[in-house]
Design a protein around this motif. Structure first.
Motif, PDB file in Angstrom:
ATOM      1  N   CYS A 274      27.418 -19.842  43.473  1.00  0.00           N
ATOM      2  CA  CYS A 274      26.880 -18.631  42.827  1.00  0.00           C
ATOM      3  C   CYS A 274      26.866 -18.829  41.310  1.00  0.00           C
ATOM      4  N   GLY A 275      25.718 -18.579  40.686  1.00  0.00           N
ATOM      5  CA  GLY A 275      25.625 -18.616  39.230  1.00  0.00           C
ATOM      6  C   GLY A 275      25.862 -19.985  38.640  1.00  0.00           C
ATOM      7  N   VAL A 276      25.150 -20.995  39.137  1.00  0.00           N
ATOM      8  CA  VAL A 276      25.370 -22.367  38.703  1.00  0.00           C
ATOM      9  C   VAL A 276      24.744 -22.610  37.334  1.00  0.00           C
ATOM     10  N   VAL A 277      25.512 -23.218  36.432  1.00  0.00           N
ATOM     11  CA  VAL A 277      25.003 -23.733  35.157  1.00  0.00           C
ATOM     12  C   VAL A 277      25.260 -25.228  35.157  1.00  0.00           C
ATOM     13  N   SER A 278      24.209 -26.021  35.129  1.00  0.00           N
ATOM     14  CA  SER A 278      24.363 -27.471  35.185  1.00  0.00           C
ATOM     15  C   SER A 278      24.988 -28.000  33.903  1.00  0.00           C
ATOM     16  N   LYS A 279      25.510 -29.206  33.961  1.00  0.00           N
ATOM     17  CA  LYS A 279      26.103 -29.821  32.770  1.00  0.00           C
ATOM     18  C   LYS A 279      25.060 -30.000  31.680  1.00  0.00           C
ATOM     19  N   THR A 280      23.839 -30.385  32.060  1.00  0.00           N
ATOM     20  CA  THR A 280      22.766 -30.557  31.065  1.00  0.00           C
ATOM     21  C   THR A 280      22.465 -29.250  30.360  1.00  0.00           C
TER      22      THR A 280
ATOM     23  N   ALA B 216      23.016 -18.599  34.125  1.00  0.00           N
ATOM     24  CA  ALA B 216      23.659 -18.519  35.433  1.00  0.00           C
ATOM     25  C   ALA B 216      22.923 -17.582  36.380  1.00  0.00           C
ATOM     26  N   LEU B 217      22.208 -16.593  35.823  1.00  0.00           N
ATOM     27  CA  LEU B 217      21.514 -15.610  36.668  1.00  0.00           C
ATOM     28  C   LEU B 217      20.163 -16.097  37.160  1.00  0.00           C
ATOM     29  N   ARG B 218      19.671 -17.211  36.644  1.00  0.00           N
ATOM     30  CA  ARG B 218      18.376 -17.726  37.109  1.00  0.00           C
ATOM     31  C   ARG B 218      18.425 -17.990  38.611  1.00  0.00           C
TER      32      ARG B 218
ATOM     33  N   ALA C 129      37.950 -30.916  33.873  1.00  0.00           N
ATOM     34  CA  ALA C 129      36.656 -30.239  34.009  1.00  0.00           C
ATOM     35  C   ALA C 129      36.293 -30.176  35.488  1.00  0.00           C
ATOM     36  N   GLU C 130      35.500 -29.185  35.834  1.00  0.00           N
ATOM     37  CA  GLU C 130      34.983 -29.029  37.188  1.00  0.00           C
ATOM     38  C   GLU C 130      33.505 -29.404  37.191  1.00  0.00           C
ATOM     39  N   PRO C 131      33.000 -29.982  38.258  1.00  0.00           N
ATOM     40  CA  PRO C 131      31.619 -30.473  38.253  1.00  0.00           C
ATOM     41  C   PRO C 131      30.562 -29.474  38.690  1.00  0.00           C
ATOM     42  N   THR C 132      30.953 -28.367  39.354  1.00  0.00           N
ATOM     43  CA  THR C 132      29.956 -27.559  40.054  1.00  0.00           C
ATOM     44  C   THR C 132      29.299 -26.481  39.196  1.00  0.00           C
ATOM     45  N   GLY C 133      29.946 -26.009  38.140  1.00  0.00           N
ATOM     46  CA  GLY C 133      29.326 -25.048  37.223  1.00  0.00           C
ATOM     47  C   GLY C 133      29.063 -23.678  37.814  1.00  0.00           C
ATOM     48  N   ASP C 134      29.726 -23.312  38.901  1.00  0.00           N
ATOM     49  CA  ASP C 134      29.487 -22.032  39.556  1.00  0.00           C
ATOM     50  C   ASP C 134      30.652 -21.071  39.300  1.00  0.00           C
ATOM     51  N   VAL C 135      30.579 -19.890  39.914  1.00  0.00           N
ATOM     52  CA  VAL C 135      31.657 -18.907  39.751  1.00  0.00           C
ATOM     53  C   VAL C 135      32.987 -19.491  40.215  1.00  0.00           C
ATOM     54  N   TYR C 136      32.962 -20.241  41.315  1.00  0.00           N
ATOM     55  CA  TYR C 136      34.190 -20.859  41.807  1.00  0.00           C
ATOM     56  C   TYR C 136      34.810 -21.755  40.740  1.00  0.00           C
ATOM     57  N   ALA C 137      34.003 -22.577  40.082  1.00  0.00           N
ATOM     58  CA  ALA C 137      34.513 -23.490  39.063  1.00  0.00           C
ATOM     59  C   ALA C 137      35.084 -22.718  37.877  1.00  0.00           C
TER      60      ALA C 137
END
Length: 501
Positions: free
Chosen positions: A339-345, A476-478, A384-392
């Motif tokens: 949920c709400g993923v933001v990539s590292k890039t 994250a909302l995209r 650091a966590e790799p997934t970029g989501d709410v869980y991370a």
């Protein structure tokens, strides 16, 4: 070759030692450095002797600074390098300098520029309405807009959120802030020295220690004041308690947003317990009145150490239990993961910092890279966590709570001696610069102070981590369901007033 010069965090630097480049060299080298992996710590304008100048502070594994004369307009750096985006908008708003070709030139906080130049945004500041401007709109017959705020259904700060949706799916979120702009930076220039720590503590009330620490370190550098080892230990404990209280509160709020009430209730109570530890240290739950230039205003006796150590040991096992309950519950993970993923890039391009950046794979932590106070003697591992989501973002908070508890326990095990200080006047080094960087609970906080030939404050620049991270929430909302906005919003938990200044 014209270049940026290295400077030290929390140290005084003569302004003569800061390279003053031609604008073309300044622009070229800034783009080369940031394009090569440097990050923007500060980029701002100021007036000096009737002329407008630009100053940039970048970071690699060290801080780099340079300045130049400011043109009335210039080719926007953002066109080639996204991390300059919000900084250029801020300069345009504060000084009326147009970054030509900027891809999204809109106001930041809604106020007239300092030089009386024609407004670049066409605003009528007699209207008390920051949100009145043409919002970005997605076109299409099935597209609808949802407007939320600035007045919200809760005791929270004001901000406007404009969603462009197709069905329940968010295509674009635009965030407009500025409703709480108080002119903090100008107050810090014009205010009496004794009032400056109080102003810094109010920049963002939940980050009172982080901001007051930056101010104190800057004033100490400019005034040539040395703090003792005991004060540095107490300041470190206070900063870590601030981190724990906010992270625990956020974990509870995230649990509440997915209707899992036991951890929400436990964390709400434990947040109060951690705030009460700060209250024990200085008489204020948010740490106001503790940090002052030169040290701290309250000692830490052996009785204080025993009391704090006993209480935090009791809370440690409770934290472990609640964190295990939260992350082992399948219904919680089902809502958090993906949920709400933001990539590292995207996180790098937006310049995300703190837990939000580390949740997207950016391991930067100012405590490790630019250590101040007692952090020079503490090992802060890369994490650091790799997934970029709410869980991370939630897991980063839980991991940092555990880490901070361990730091505090180790510091409380040794007697602390310090000479307490009170508010006072002090003389600042003339024609100098001091920049301070600290890792507050939301991420990198930075204050940059310039003095004039008489030792008066010429420019005081504040950057709260929320300045970087609000666009991370929008990203994250995209392509996320609009019903997941509260969950994503809380996973960032950004400051409105810290952004609005």
């Amino acid at each position: 070759m014209a270049d940026f010069a290295p400077i030290e965090n929390g140290a005084v630097t003569s302004r003569d030692r800061i390279p003053h480049l031609s604008f073309d060299d300044f622009r070229r080298r800034a783009l080369e450095l940031v394009g090569g992996g440097a990050r923007v710590v500060q980029y701002f304008a100021y007036t000096d002797g009737g002329r407008v100048k630009l100053m940039a502070v970048l970071r690699t594994d060290r801080l780099l600074a340079a300045g130049c004369e400011a043109p009335e307009s210039y080719p926007a750096l953002t066109v080639q390098c996204e991390p300059f985006h919000l900084f250029e908008r801020e300069i345009a708003e504060q000084f009326g300098i147009r970054p030509e070709g900027h891809p999204w030139l809109k106001m930041v906080r809604y106020h007239p520029n300092q030089l009386g130049r024609p407004d670049l945004f066409g605003n009528d500041y007699a209207e008390d309405t920051p949100g009145r401007y043409p919002y970005y709109a997605v076109e299409g017959e099935e597209i609808h807009e949802v407007a939320v705020g600035p007045v919200h259904a809760g005791v929270i700060e004001p901000g406007h959120f404009r969603f462009n949706c197709i069905g329940e799916r968010v295509l674009h979120l635009e965030i407009q802030l500025g409703y709480q702009h108080r002119g903090i930076e100008r107050l810090l220039v014009e205010g009496d020295f004794k009032r400056l720590p109080v102003l810094a503590e109010g920049i963002a009330g939940d980050t009172a220690i982080g901001h007051s620490l930056c101010l104190a370190q800057a004033m100490e550098a400019l005034a040539g004041i040395e703090t003792d080892a005991g004060a540095r230990v107490i300041r470190t404990i206070a900063l870590e308690l601030e981190r724990i209280a906010n992270h625990v509160g956020d974990l509870g709020a995230l649990s509440g947003d997915v209707a899992f009430l036991p951890p929400a209730n436990y964390c709400g109570r434990m947040r109060g317990d951690f705030l009460n530890l700060t209250l024990w240290m200085c008489g204020n739950r948010f740490g106001k009145g503790l940090v002052r230039p030169g040290g701290v205003r309250f000692p830490m006796t052996d009785e204080d150490r025993r009391t704090l150590s006993t209480r935090i040991t009791e809370l440690k096992s409770q934290v472990e239990h609640v964190v295990d309950l939260l992350f082992s519950t399948s219904s919680v993970r089902a809502r958090f993961e993906g949920c709400g993923v933001v990539s590292k890039t995207d996180a790098e391009n937006l310049g995300l910092v703190g837990p939000a950046g580390r949740a997207s794979g950016i391991a930067y932590d100012a405590r490790r890279v630019f250590p101040t106070e007692h952090y020079r003697h503490i090992e802060i591992p890369e994490h650091a966590e790799p997934t970029g989501d709410v869980y991370a973002r939630a897991k980063m908070r839980a991991d940092e709570v555990r880490q901070s508890i361990g730091i505090i326990q180790s510091l409380l095990a040794v007697p602390v001696e310090t000479r307490c200080v009170e508010d006072g006047d002090f003389s600042l080094s003339p024609s100098s610069l001091a920049i301070t960087v600290n890792e507050a609970w939301r991420g990198e906080v930075s204050h940059c102070v310039l003095t004039d030939d008489a030792g008066r404050i010429l420019r005081y620049k504040v950057k709260d981590p929320s300045f970087h991270n609000w666009n991370g929430l929008a990203m994250a909302l995209r392509n996320t369901g609009i019903s997941d906005f509260p969950l994503n919003n809380k996973s960032f938990n950004l400051s409105y007033c810290g952004f609005d200044l």
